[in-house]
Design a protein around this motif. Sequence first.
Motif, mmCIF file in Angstrom:
data_model
loop_
_atom_site.group_PDB
_atom_site.id
_atom_site.type_symbol
_atom_site.label_atom_id
_atom_site.label_comp_id
_atom_site.label_asym_id
_atom_site.label_seq_id
_atom_site.Cartn_x
_atom_site.Cartn_y
_atom_site.Cartn_z
ATOM 1 N N ASP A 1 14.665 9.998 20.230
ATOM 2 C CA ASP A 1 14.427 11.463 20.739
ATOM 3 C C ASP A 1 14.050 12.670 20.143
ATOM 4 O OD1 ASP A 1 16.155 11.567 18.101
ATOM 5 O OD2 ASP A 1 18.322 11.900 18.993
ATOM 6 N N ARG A 2 12.878 12.285 18.635
ATOM 7 C CA ARG A 2 12.412 13.196 18.025
ATOM 8 C C ARG A 2 11.083 13.089 18.519
ATOM 9 N NH1 ARG A 2 16.775 14.736 18.557
ATOM 10 N NH2 ARG A 2 18.005 15.396 16.616
ATOM 11 N N ARG A 3 10.137 13.673 18.212
ATOM 12 C CA ARG A 3 8.454 12.977 17.813
ATOM 13 C C ARG A 3 8.031 14.144 16.594
ATOM 14 N NH1 ARG A 3 6.092 13.373 22.918
ATOM 15 N NH2 ARG A 3 4.198 14.500 21.944
ATOM 16 N N PRO A 4 7.003 13.033 16.135
ATOM 17 C CA PRO A 4 6.378 13.473 15.033
ATOM 18 C C PRO A 4 6.182 14.793 14.912
ATOM 19 C CG PRO A 4 5.730 11.127 15.927
ATOM 20 C CD PRO A 4 6.172 12.142 17.138
ATOM 21 N N ASN A 5 5.955 15.137 15.491
ATOM 22 C CA ASN A 5 5.489 16.683 15.734
ATOM 23 C C ASN A 5 5.520 17.752 17.406
ATOM 24 O OD1 ASN A 5 2.823 16.256 17.130
ATOM 25 N ND2 ASN A 5 1.583 15.052 15.276
ATOM 26 N N SER A 6 5.417 18.762 16.669
ATOM 27 C CA SER A 6 5.586 19.544 18.051
ATOM 28 C C SER A 6 4.397 19.670 19.038
ATOM 29 C CB SER A 6 5.393 21.173 17.827
ATOM 30 O OG SER A 6 4.610 21.662 16.677
ATOM 31 N N ASN B 1 1.171 -0.449 -0.357
ATOM 32 C CA ASN B 1 -0.185 -0.122 -0.535
ATOM 33 C C ASN B 1 1.135 1.366 0.089
ATOM 34 O OD1 ASN B 1 -2.216 -1.233 0.309
ATOM 35 N ND2 ASN B 1 -1.904 -1.575 1.975
ATOM 36 N N GLY B 2 2.323 1.438 0.486
ATOM 37 C CA GLY B 2 3.030 1.807 -0.135
ATOM 38 C C GLY B 2 3.300 2.595 1.002
ATOM 39 N N THR B 3 4.528 3.540 1.211
ATOM 40 C CA THR B 3 4.736 4.345 2.573
ATOM 41 C C THR B 3 4.449 5.806 2.364
ATOM 42 O OG1 THR B 3 6.072 2.531 3.658
ATOM 43 C CG2 THR B 3 6.425 4.759 4.169
ATOM 44 N N THR B 4 4.383 6.705 3.223
ATOM 45 C CA THR B 4 5.046 8.445 3.385
ATOM 46 C C THR B 4 5.920 8.600 4.029
ATOM 47 O OG1 THR B 4 2.615 8.547 3.113
ATOM 48 C CG2 THR B 4 3.631 10.202 3.753
ATOM 49 N N VAL B 5 7.372 9.000 3.551
ATOM 50 C CA VAL B 5 7.806 9.704 4.363
ATOM 51 C C VAL B 5 7.359 11.298 4.412
ATOM 52 C CG1 VAL B 5 10.329 10.049 4.747
ATOM 53 C CG2 VAL B 5 9.431 8.237 3.284
ATOM 54 N N ASP C 1 13.274 13.203 10.285
ATOM 55 C CA ASP C 1 12.008 12.955 9.353
ATOM 56 C C ASP C 1 11.035 11.568 9.702
ATOM 57 O OD1 ASP C 1 13.349 14.492 7.426
ATOM 58 O OD2 ASP C 1 13.677 12.085 5.707
ATOM 59 N N VAL C 2 9.727 11.519 9.903
ATOM 60 C CA VAL C 2 8.666 10.676 10.037
ATOM 61 C C VAL C 2 8.550 9.837 9.150
ATOM 62 C CG1 VAL C 2 6.782 10.751 11.063
ATOM 63 C CG2 VAL C 2 8.146 11.976 11.778
#
Length: 373
Positions: A340-345, A295-299, A326-327
Amino acid sequence: MRFEVTRVLDSIERRLCTDPSAARAIVDLAPIVRQVELDGGRPAHLLRLGLVIDALGAHLGDPGAKVYLVVDRALITDLELTSNEKMVLRRWADDGLVETLPEVDDRLLELSAYTGLPVVSRDDFARFAGRHPWAAGAPFLIPVPGVGGAALMTRPNAAPTMPRPTLDPATQAVLGRYWRCPEPGCVLFGTPGPAQPPPRVRSGRAVCPRHGAPMHDGGPRQQATPVTIWIRGEDRGRFPVAAGAPVVVGRSPEGPGGVRLGELLDDEAVHWVSRSHVRLDLLDGALVVTDTSTNGTTVHTRSGPDAVPETITLHRGQQHRLGDWDVVELHEGVQLCRADRRPNSGGADDAPVMAEAPTMAIRLPGSAADRRG
């Protein structure tokens, strides 16, 4: 009430690990369970750990933050704890979720020096100034009473960032290897792998912190990068990706080492996330994602935390070298990114571990029946 307390302890358990790449802080347990001013309850209470974990999440802006727990072995027989609390501590130790030591001593500082993680403790560590002079200015965190339970305060006069202590060549050499404990069934050092904690280093030799035994060399330690699974804005676990050891993530990937998401997915996502959806490799220090799905992947690519993301769609067999921010999105709300990151703020709705605590579970002194567990 006992059922609710058990559920809270289960929530706490999900935030424990001895994988430094997945933890956000090192926690000194014994003083915390005895810190009566956090709740005004009985002299020792294991649920105070939940208050501190929630405070850490608020302090870091990471509601799903995991902790590396260090436990003084004497706490497991503390008469002020209930029999159930002591049983839970023993199970955590037996399962390798916490590091249990005959004496904590300076192990907290060792772990911080080796991993760069802050320490949450009431100790000022002044007695270790000769062995660990860097710790005097380290921004360690102190639990204090706060609104609704606990808060964390950075030590006075601390540096704004964690100092990088100088490690001698012998110590660096030990930390660059995997180790095997000679004690049968050692849960911390039984099997070499990316999640293995740092050993104690004594006179240039690796020593098992739990058993005090010199350990056998298990080969060179692989470079690894921790990755977080985010489901609908909630941190649902972390896993390391090591050089030369790709990890397949999907609904139900085949073979050992795969990360299974099936039980975490809702009815819609389970139809769109493939059995083996993506493969993550660590190449030259960078994560590389390969789409292996139907089904594909989004970056979502970002140059920084506040940058507007751009979207890239990958189809089966296509690769992308991930930047630091990147997410990877397998389906809407099913995301992977560096730990050590988050998908959004913002917008994460991780439930605090104390969310299901009964109102008076801590504040009331334990009754005789409660103490019998």
